[in-house]
Design a protein around this motif. Structure first.
Motif: not given
Length: 334
Positions: A14-18, A40-49, A54-57, A89-91
């Motif tokens: 899941a790449v980017g805010g949308f 994968i994104d530039t911030s965590t602002a769009n995450l829900v829950g 370990a699954n977040l870059y 490499k991470k994923y």
């Protein structure tokens, strides 16, 4: 499942805010044992829950988060492209992979295609789930740029790119598009499941690498999912299809797809566990086709031309000019 059957894995990037927003909601309800989801994104602002760290870059520029790309695809790609090998490499790729992103923003619209390119280089089967937009001139331009990037990528790698597409426009609300994307992801977990008797990994790989089993040349192809019956628009040409059959009899199967002429079909029984996930559905279809992206790009180009026409016709009378006795050193006018 017999003991000789090797389970295969499915991974969503899941790449980017949308994508972060829609996929994190999807994760809260999905039940698929072979599925892993990476964010994968530039911030965590769009995450829900809650999401497993370990699954977040999160990209960083130096020691700081980028905090968005501001719909500037060029500068965002330049900042993030060096991170792609680290992300892979991470994923690392799984047996099947799904890259979800918006076409109209910055990070998703650039990192998404870049990840797909890396996956193709590694011969990792991948589909794309992407959403374009007509919300503004910049979003139209970005959507066109993203789609053209996939056309270029397919041509340079000489491999197909199979991509599900939806668009935010006057005919589709944001909630409708989000629901369609969520449905496509759910249907993908049914298709790329190791619990459908008769469907092995090679069948599904051929669906995505259709040039190996058909006369079609690799290109950016459309992807659509159907339940119980298939309806194909006149302007598209079906290429290949997957079919998962639940309670239908053979005669019923031919009736649901008898009007679809394709060069390759991957068919199997819908496994009991998957049937329980769609109790009201008798069969599931995934159709790959050509021709639709030509229509999509033509429509977006017409919309972009409207913006350009407005720019050309913009009245200069609406702009104020410098007047009074102000100087270059003093902006105040008297």
């Amino acid at each position: 499942m017999n003991n000789l059957h090797k389970p295969f894995s499915l991974q969503i990037y899941a790449v980017g805010g949308f994508a972060m927003n829609v996929v994190s909601k999807f994760e809260q309800s999905v039940d698929a044992e072979n599925l892993t989801i990476r964010y994968i994104d530039t911030s965590t602002a769009n995450l829900v829950g809650d999401v497993d760290p370990a699954n977040l870059y999160i990209y960083k520029k130096g020691d700081a988060q980028m905090n968005g790309g501001g719909k500037d695809r060029r500068s965002t790609y330049a900042a993030i492209a060096p991170h792609i090998p680290e992300i892979m490499k991470k994923y690392p790729p799984q047996d099947f992979n799904i890259v979800v992103h918006s076409c109209s923003g910055a990070s998703g619209a650039t990192v998404g295609p870049a990840l797909v390119g890396e996956l193709l280089d590694r011969n990792a089967p991948v589909i794309v789930v992407q959403v374009g937009s007509q919300g503004s001139r910049k979003e139209v331009e970005n959507t066109l740029g993203t789609l053209q990037s996939y056309v270029n990528l397919s041509a340079s790698k000489k491999k197909p790119i199979v991509a599900y597409y939806r668009e935010n426009n006057s005919a589709s609300t944001f909630s409708e598009v989000d629901a369609d994307v969520t449905s496509a992801l759910f249907m993908s977990t049914l298709l790329f499941s190791d619990k459908n008797p008769g469907m092995d990994k090679a069948d599904l790989v051929n669906l995505l690498n259709y040039q190996a089993v058909t006369t079609f040349k690799p290109e950016l192809s459309g992807l659509e999912f159907f339940r119980d019956s298939v309806e194909v628009p006149d302007h598209v040409v079906p290429q290949v299809m997957a079919m998962l059959v639940g309670d239908l009899k053979p005669d019923d199967i031919s009736g649901t797809a008898s009007n679809i002429r394709v060069e390759y079909v991957a068919d199997a029984r819908l496994g009991e566990e998957n049937k329980a996930r769609v109790p009201d559905v008798k069969s599931v279809f995934a159709l790959v086709y050509t021709g639709d992206y030509v229509t999509i790009v033509s429509r977006l180009n017409r919309e972009l031309e409207h913006y350009k026409e407005e720019e050309r016709n913009r009245s200069t009378a609406m702009s104020l000019t410098v007047s009074g006795n102000s100087s270059s050193d003093d902006f105040m006018s008297f």
